[in-house]
Design a protein around this motif. Sequence first.
Motif, mmCIF file in Angstrom:
data_model
loop_
_atom_site.group_PDB
_atom_site.id
_atom_site.type_symbol
_atom_site.label_atom_id
_atom_site.label_comp_id
_atom_site.label_asym_id
_atom_site.label_seq_id
_atom_site.Cartn_x
_atom_site.Cartn_y
_atom_site.Cartn_z
ATOM 1 N N LEU A 20 0.844 -1.202 0.000
ATOM 2 C CA LEU A 20 0.000 0.000 0.000
ATOM 3 C C LEU A 20 0.880 1.253 0.000
ATOM 4 N N ALA A 21 1.918 1.246 0.834
ATOM 5 C CA ALA A 21 2.803 2.428 0.893
ATOM 6 C C ALA A 21 3.560 2.586 -0.417
ATOM 7 N N ASP A 22 4.049 1.456 -0.973
ATOM 8 C CA ASP A 22 4.781 1.526 -2.247
ATOM 9 C C ASP A 22 3.884 2.083 -3.361
ATOM 10 N N ALA A 23 2.574 1.810 -3.260
ATOM 11 C CA ALA A 23 1.647 2.289 -4.301
ATOM 12 C C ALA A 23 1.305 3.769 -4.114
ATOM 13 N N GLY A 24 1.862 4.379 -3.082
ATOM 14 C CA GLY A 24 1.651 5.827 -2.874
ATOM 15 C C GLY A 24 0.424 6.148 -2.037
ATOM 16 N N LEU A 25 -0.187 5.135 -1.420
ATOM 17 C CA LEU A 25 -1.321 5.434 -0.548
ATOM 18 C C LEU A 25 -0.799 6.052 0.755
ATOM 19 N N GLN A 26 -1.601 6.940 1.331
ATOM 20 C CA GLN A 26 -1.232 7.558 2.607
ATOM 21 C C GLN A 26 -1.627 6.561 3.698
ATOM 22 N N LEU A 27 -0.613 5.848 4.235
ATOM 23 C CA LEU A 27 -0.919 4.684 5.068
ATOM 24 C C LEU A 27 -0.724 4.915 6.562
ATOM 25 N N THR A 28 -1.731 4.513 7.343
ATOM 26 C CA THR A 28 -1.614 4.496 8.807
ATOM 27 C C THR A 28 -1.822 3.064 9.275
ATOM 28 N N PHE A 29 -0.908 2.591 10.148
ATOM 29 C CA PHE A 29 -1.080 1.286 10.774
ATOM 30 C C PHE A 29 -1.840 1.464 12.085
ATOM 31 N N ALA A 30 -2.763 0.557 12.387
ATOM 32 C CA ALA A 30 -3.412 0.531 13.703
ATOM 33 C C ALA A 30 -2.986 -0.749 14.411
ATOM 34 N N ASP A 31 -2.524 -0.617 15.649
ATOM 35 C CA ASP A 31 -2.064 -1.808 16.374
ATOM 36 C C ASP A 31 -2.260 -1.578 17.874
ATOM 37 N N VAL A 32 -1.993 -2.642 18.663
ATOM 38 C CA VAL A 32 -2.076 -2.514 20.123
ATOM 39 C C VAL A 32 -0.682 -2.561 20.746
ATOM 40 N N ASN A 33 0.325 -2.788 19.927
ATOM 41 C CA ASN A 33 1.697 -2.903 20.425
ATOM 42 C C ASN A 33 2.326 -1.506 20.481
ATOM 43 N N GLN A 34 2.462 -0.984 21.719
ATOM 44 C CA GLN A 34 2.909 0.405 21.884
ATOM 45 C C GLN A 34 4.332 0.618 21.374
ATOM 46 N N VAL A 35 5.185 -0.394 21.520
ATOM 47 C CA VAL A 35 6.574 -0.257 21.055
ATOM 48 C C VAL A 35 6.588 -0.022 19.543
ATOM 49 N N VAL A 36 5.803 -0.799 18.843
ATOM 50 C CA VAL A 36 5.729 -0.678 17.374
ATOM 51 C C VAL A 36 5.084 0.658 16.983
ATOM 52 N N LEU A 37 4.016 1.028 17.687
ATOM 53 C CA LEU A 37 3.339 2.311 17.373
ATOM 54 C C LEU A 37 4.306 3.473 17.558
ATOM 55 N N ASP A 38 5.025 3.473 18.694
ATOM 56 C CA ASP A 38 5.944 4.585 18.973
ATOM 57 C C ASP A 38 7.065 4.639 17.933
ATOM 58 N N ALA A 39 7.591 3.475 17.584
ATOM 59 C CA ALA A 39 8.695 3.457 16.611
ATOM 60 C C ALA A 39 8.213 3.953 15.247
ATOM 61 N N LEU A 40 7.015 3.558 14.843
ATOM 62 C CA LEU A 40 6.484 4.003 13.538
ATOM 63 C C LEU A 40 6.271 5.521 13.550
ATOM 64 N N ASN A 41 5.749 6.035 14.654
ATOM 65 C CA ASN A 41 5.471 7.477 14.703
ATOM 66 C C ASN A 41 6.733 8.310 14.893
ATOM 67 N N ALA A 42 7.795 7.690 15.417
ATOM 68 C CA ALA A 42 9.058 8.432 15.559
ATOM 69 C C ALA A 42 9.789 8.497 14.221
ATOM 70 N N ARG A 43 9.726 7.395 13.448
ATOM 71 C CA ARG A 43 10.567 7.313 12.233
ATOM 72 C C ARG A 43 9.784 7.406 10.936
ATOM 73 N N HIS A 44 8.526 7.025 10.972
ATOM 74 C CA HIS A 44 7.657 7.029 9.783
ATOM 75 C C HIS A 44 8.209 6.162 8.650
ATOM 76 N N SER A 45 9.138 5.300 8.960
ATOM 77 C CA SER A 45 9.676 4.408 7.920
ATOM 78 C C SER A 45 10.301 3.182 8.586
ATOM 79 N N TYR A 46 10.512 2.139 7.792
ATOM 80 C CA TYR A 46 11.184 0.932 8.308
ATOM 81 C C TYR A 46 11.744 0.150 7.124
ATOM 82 N N GLN A 47 12.600 -0.826 7.484
ATOM 83 C CA GLN A 47 13.256 -1.589 6.417
ATOM 84 C C GLN A 47 12.647 -2.985 6.265
ATOM 85 N N VAL A 48 12.528 -3.393 5.013
ATOM 86 C CA VAL A 48 12.080 -4.755 4.707
ATOM 87 C C VAL A 48 13.242 -5.476 4.004
ATOM 88 N N HIS A 49 13.720 -6.555 4.618
ATOM 89 C CA HIS A 49 14.785 -7.358 4.006
ATOM 90 C C HIS A 49 14.119 -8.457 3.177
#
Length: 382
Positions: A20-49
Amino acid sequence: MKALHFGAGNIGRGFIGKLLADAGLQLTFADVNQVVLDALNARHSYQVHVVGEQQQIDTVSNVNAVSSIGDDVVALIAQVDLITTAVGPVVLERIAPTLAKGLELRRANANDAPLNIIACENMVRGTSQLKEHVKKALSAEAWAWVEQHVGFVDSAVDRIVPPSESATNDPLEVTVETFSEWIVDKTQFKGELPNIPGMELTDNLMAFVERKLFTLNTGHAITAYLGQLAGHQTIRDAILDEKVRAVVKGAMEESGAVLIKRYGFEADKHAAYIKKILGRFENPYLKDDVERVGRQPLRKLSAGDRLVKPLLGTIEYGLPHVNLIKGIAAAMHYHSEQDPQAQELKQLLADKGPQAALVEVSGLDANSEAVTEAVKAYNAIA
Ligand SMILES: NC(=O)c1ccc[n+]([C@@H]2O[C@H](COP(=O)([O-])OP(=O)(O)OC[C@H]3O[C@@H](n4cnc5c(N)ncnc54)[C@H](O)[C@@H]3O)[C@@H](O)[C@H]2O)c1
Ligand SMILES: O=P(O)(O)OC[C@@H](O)[C@@H](O)[C@H](O)[C@H](O)CO
């Protein structure tokens, strides 16, 4: 176009969210894992190997995150154009009330733009099941509006994504195989069909759902269960064990015979599909534990899932099923200290014995030959 994806886990970050992000959609993840939420909102990006014969590191950018509990996610549901999920089958029911609230707000705001919801779970028509949960949470009036404006689109999703072993303990990094397939039912959309590279549209979804769930997931589960019994920790080690492999391949051929009969697949193409899957299980670049693949054995032994449903197909068509039976017997022996369903299964077996326990979890007829055969295979393993 705006999208909201529930479940920023392995398949959420490593496959659906990435597409979805690669297709240019404005993407928001919803989750209950606070560590993941905080990291996404701090960096707004992540790596996929992406690992396989060719390897690459992709960066997914411009993503946000929101707690899936609270008002923010409800407000987003009222605005976005697409909602996807990869939370696990049991969690769909839990997110339904939130979806219902968001749809109520959307209606109150007179947002009549089409919205499509796609559950990307290992289930047969998981979105349709989610739809029923959402319906239960709404008034008849609200539901009539939802039926007009919201598409509930079923899908089949395939990419092996074990938990990442990040060298830097990055909670967002994810490791995926090169193969991926996301097929959606084009007959269920509201509004224009989306054009998202990597999302394939079909009007014959059931054939794809059953092909994937009753070949890859059937073989995967049996690899995990027999692998654990043989003392292997990973799917790769298990599938390289000739004794395990023979049963896994045999079980995929047995479920394959059902699929060929039911959907008219070409036998040689289906054999090639099985061969490719066996190669994917061997992927030397992925560390996929038998405990991840064997997780939630009660779900995997249930009537509509990867072990019992193909077995029922073989009974329907009078086809052999000796390897599927071995897989079911091995699943009954599955143990894991971390997995509540494994504990429940163990208790059930201790309380009721194998025959009654199997009947209870699988819905199979107590007096059927299949149950007798499975109990015999279970006892032989014991
Ligand atoms: N991993 C794979 O190889 C793979 C491949 C195809 C399909 N799937 C399917 O995708 C689904 C997710 O699997 P996964 O491996 O990514 O699991 P996962 O555990 O890595 O991810 C699930 C995510 O959902 C989140 N979650 C739990 N409750 C939630 C809630 N109430 N609201 C929002 N988020 C919530 C969890 O915190 C987690 O981040 C399952 O249905 C699985 O069968 C997995
Ligand atoms: O996610 P589950 O528990 O339904 O099944 C475990 C694995 O078989 C599954 O996650 C596969 O890796 C996936 O379905 C590959 O597309």
